[in-house]
Write a protein that holds these residues in place. Structure first.
Motif, short mmCIF file in Angstrom:
data_model
loop_
_atom_site.label_atom_id
_atom_site.label_comp_id
_atom_site.label_asym_id
_atom_site.label_seq_id
_atom_site.Cartn_x
_atom_site.Cartn_y
_atom_site.Cartn_z
N GLN A 213 -25.75 -53.75 -47.30
CA GLN A 213 -26.22 -53.91 -48.67
C GLN A 213 -25.66 -52.84 -49.61
OE1 GLN A 213 -27.99 -56.65 -49.52
NE2 GLN A 213 -27.68 -57.19 -47.36
N LEU A 214 -25.04 -51.82 -49.04
CA LEU A 214 -24.46 -50.76 -49.85
C LEU A 214 -23.08 -51.16 -50.34
CD1 LEU A 214 -25.30 -47.59 -47.70
CD2 LEU A 214 -26.48 -48.36 -49.76
N SER A 215 -22.75 -50.81 -51.57
CA SER A 215 -21.40 -51.05 -52.08
C SER A 215 -20.44 -50.03 -51.45
CB SER A 215 -21.37 -50.91 -53.61
OG SER A 215 -21.58 -49.54 -53.98
N ASP A 216 -19.16 -50.31 -51.56
CA ASP A 216 -18.16 -49.35 -51.08
C ASP A 216 -18.36 -48.00 -51.75
OD1 ASP A 216 -17.08 -51.42 -49.63
OD2 ASP A 216 -15.42 -51.77 -51.02
N GLU A 217 -18.61 -48.05 -53.05
CA GLU A 217 -18.74 -46.83 -53.83
C GLU A 217 -19.98 -46.03 -53.41
OE1 GLU A 217 -15.84 -49.33 -55.21
OE2 GLU A 217 -17.96 -49.90 -55.09
N ASP A 218 -21.07 -46.74 -53.06
CA ASP A 218 -22.26 -46.06 -52.55
C ASP A 218 -21.95 -45.37 -51.22
OD1 ASP A 218 -23.84 -46.85 -54.67
OD2 ASP A 218 -24.59 -48.65 -53.66
N VAL B 64 -19.06 -44.24 -50.22
CA VAL B 64 -18.22 -43.07 -50.47
C VAL B 64 -19.05 -41.92 -51.02
CG1 VAL B 64 -16.29 -42.15 -51.81
CG2 VAL B 64 -16.14 -44.44 -50.81
N ALA B 65 -19.98 -42.25 -51.92
CA ALA B 65 -20.83 -41.21 -52.50
C ALA B 65 -21.65 -40.51 -51.42
CB ALA B 65 -21.76 -41.82 -53.56
N LEU B 66 -22.21 -41.28 -50.49
CA LEU B 66 -22.99 -40.70 -49.40
C LEU B 66 -22.08 -39.94 -48.44
CD1 LEU B 66 -25.38 -43.72 -48.76
CD2 LEU B 66 -26.06 -41.46 -49.60
N LEU B 67 -20.89 -40.47 -48.25
CA LEU B 67 -19.92 -39.79 -47.39
C LEU B 67 -19.56 -38.42 -47.97
CD1 LEU B 67 -18.10 -40.04 -44.90
CD2 LEU B 67 -16.42 -41.22 -46.34
N LYS B 68 -19.40 -38.35 -49.27
CA LYS B 68 -19.08 -37.08 -49.92
C LYS B 68 -20.23 -36.09 -49.81
CE LYS B 68 -15.68 -38.44 -53.42
NZ LYS B 68 -15.40 -38.49 -54.88
N GLU B 69 -21.44 -36.62 -49.65
CA GLU B 69 -22.60 -35.75 -49.50
C GLU B 69 -22.75 -35.24 -48.07
OE1 GLU B 69 -26.00 -37.86 -50.88
OE2 GLU B 69 -25.30 -37.95 -52.97
N SER C 149 -21.09 -38.46 -42.58
CA SER C 149 -19.80 -38.94 -42.08
C SER C 149 -19.88 -40.30 -41.41
CB SER C 149 -19.20 -37.92 -41.11
OG SER C 149 -20.06 -37.70 -40.01
N THR C 150 -21.08 -40.73 -41.00
CA THR C 150 -21.19 -42.03 -40.33
C THR C 150 -20.86 -43.18 -41.28
OG1 THR C 150 -23.56 -42.14 -40.85
CG2 THR C 150 -22.94 -41.20 -38.71
N LEU C 151 -20.92 -42.93 -42.60
CA LEU C 151 -20.62 -44.00 -43.56
C LEU C 151 -19.15 -44.40 -43.52
CD1 LEU C 151 -22.69 -45.34 -45.49
CD2 LEU C 151 -23.46 -43.14 -44.61
N PHE C 152 -18.29 -43.50 -43.02
CA PHE C 152 -16.88 -43.84 -42.96
C PHE C 152 -16.64 -44.95 -41.94
CE2 PHE C 152 -12.30 -43.17 -42.25
CZ PHE C 152 -11.89 -43.22 -43.58
N ALA C 153 -17.43 -44.97 -40.87
CA ALA C 153 -17.30 -46.03 -39.88
C ALA C 153 -17.61 -47.39 -40.50
CB ALA C 153 -18.24 -45.77 -38.70
N GLU D 229 -11.87 -36.64 -52.09
CA GLU D 229 -12.15 -35.94 -53.34
C GLU D 229 -11.23 -36.40 -54.47
OE1 GLU D 229 -14.75 -34.07 -53.86
OE2 GLU D 229 -15.33 -34.38 -51.78
N LYS D 230 -10.10 -36.99 -54.12
CA LYS D 230 -9.17 -37.46 -55.14
C LYS D 230 -9.55 -38.84 -55.68
CE LYS D 230 -5.21 -34.94 -53.23
NZ LYS D 230 -3.83 -35.04 -52.68
N TRP D 231 -10.43 -39.54 -54.95
CA TRP D 231 -10.85 -40.86 -55.43
C TRP D 231 -11.77 -40.70 -56.63
CZ3 TRP D 231 -15.97 -42.90 -55.23
CH2 TRP D 231 -16.06 -44.21 -55.67
N GLN D 232 -11.48 -41.48 -57.67
CA GLN D 232 -12.29 -41.42 -58.89
C GLN D 232 -13.23 -42.62 -58.92
OE1 GLN D 232 -12.15 -38.83 -60.99
NE2 GLN D 232 -10.63 -37.94 -59.61
N PRO D 233 -14.53 -42.38 -59.19
CA PRO D 233 -15.52 -43.47 -59.18
C PRO D 233 -15.23 -44.60 -60.17
CG PRO D 233 -16.61 -41.33 -59.12
CD PRO D 233 -15.15 -41.07 -59.39
N ASN D 234 -14.39 -44.33 -61.17
CA ASN D 234 -14.08 -45.40 -62.13
C ASN D 234 -13.06 -46.39 -61.57
OD1 ASN D 234 -11.99 -43.55 -62.18
ND2 ASN D 234 -11.54 -43.86 -64.34
N ALA D 235 -12.55 -46.13 -60.38
CA ALA D 235 -11.63 -47.05 -59.70
C ALA D 235 -12.33 -47.61 -58.47
CB ALA D 235 -10.36 -46.32 -59.29
N LEU D 236 -12.09 -48.89 -58.19
CA LEU D 236 -12.67 -49.48 -56.98
C LEU D 236 -12.11 -48.80 -55.74
CD1 LEU D 236 -12.54 -53.31 -57.78
CD2 LEU D 236 -14.56 -51.85 -57.75
N PHE D 237 -12.97 -48.52 -54.77
CA PHE D 237 -12.51 -47.91 -53.52
C PHE D 237 -11.48 -48.81 -52.85
CE2 PHE D 237 -12.84 -47.51 -48.88
CZ PHE D 237 -12.50 -46.17 -48.74
#
Length: 201
Positions: free
Chosen positions: A17-22, A24-29, A32-36, A76-84
């Motif tokens: 139910q999480l978006s890709d961007e969600d 990534v946001a949790l991954l940045k926090e 690391s399991t969100l990367f899987a 860290e280079k990914w910008q939230p205004n762009a789709l993951f």
């Protein structure tokens, strides 16, 4: 589809139910399991795209894996205004082109140097769709110049909009539309030639 639950701040959350961007946001926090989960969503799609770009299964798998490694290291280079998704496919596209260059399989082709020009009044999308079931299509796609092949695959394989493809390839929408139109015209011309060969057998 079975829910994939994950504990976030003490609460069970269905990862699907999480978006890709969600993710990534949790991954940045630091989760690391969100990367899987992101790999689950895109690994097969990236592999299929790269395979059609370079036509070598083993190397396509290597590029797929290095794409995710690069994405993870450069989050860290990914910008939230762009789709993951478009950012991930940009990494894969660049890696595929680098591979073709290293193996001398890349030819820079300008739009003006294409042998065929679009005929007046021709609708390349309609012609392309009507011929897309031909058995020789995959072979013809692999013979397209890499720049045209990239844009066509992102459009037809991934269903990206012109704007998303432009972002993934870092070019203008006009350039994307031109490359796709010429790729489709090249496929239609190739299919016509195949049909001619079959008809004389």
């Amino acid at each position: 589809m079975t829910a994939i639950e994950h504990q976030i701040q003490g609460q069970a959350v269905d990862l699907q139910q999480l978006s890709d961007e969600d993710c990534v946001a949790l991954l940045k926090e630091g989760d690391s399991t969100l990367f899987a989960e992101l790999m689950r969503r895109y690994q097969n799609r990236i592999y299929a795209y790269v395979l059609r770009m370079i036509s070598c299964p083993d190397d396509a798998m290597d590029i797929c894996q290095t794409t995710f490694i690069s994405a993870y290291r450069n989050l860290e280079k990914w910008q939230p205004n762009a789709l993951f998704r478009t950012w991930l496919f940009r990494i894969a596209s660049n890696s595929a082109i680098d591979y073709l260059r290293r193996n001398r399989l890349y030819t820079q082709v300008t739009l003006e140097s294409v042998d065929h020009t679009l005929a007046d009044g021709m609708d390349p999308e309609r012609e392309y769709i009507s011929s897309a079931r031909c058995s020789g299509m995959i072979s013809l796609i692999q013979q397209l110049p890499p720049l045209f092949r990239q844009a066509l695959l992102l459009r037809e394989l991934e269903g990206m909009s012109y704007a998303e493809i432009a972002q993934a390839l870092d070019v203008s929408e006009g350039t994307v539309k031109s490359r796709i139109a010429r790729a489709r015209y090249g496929l239609v011309s190739g299919l016509d030639q195949l049909d001619g060969v079959e008809s004389v057998r």
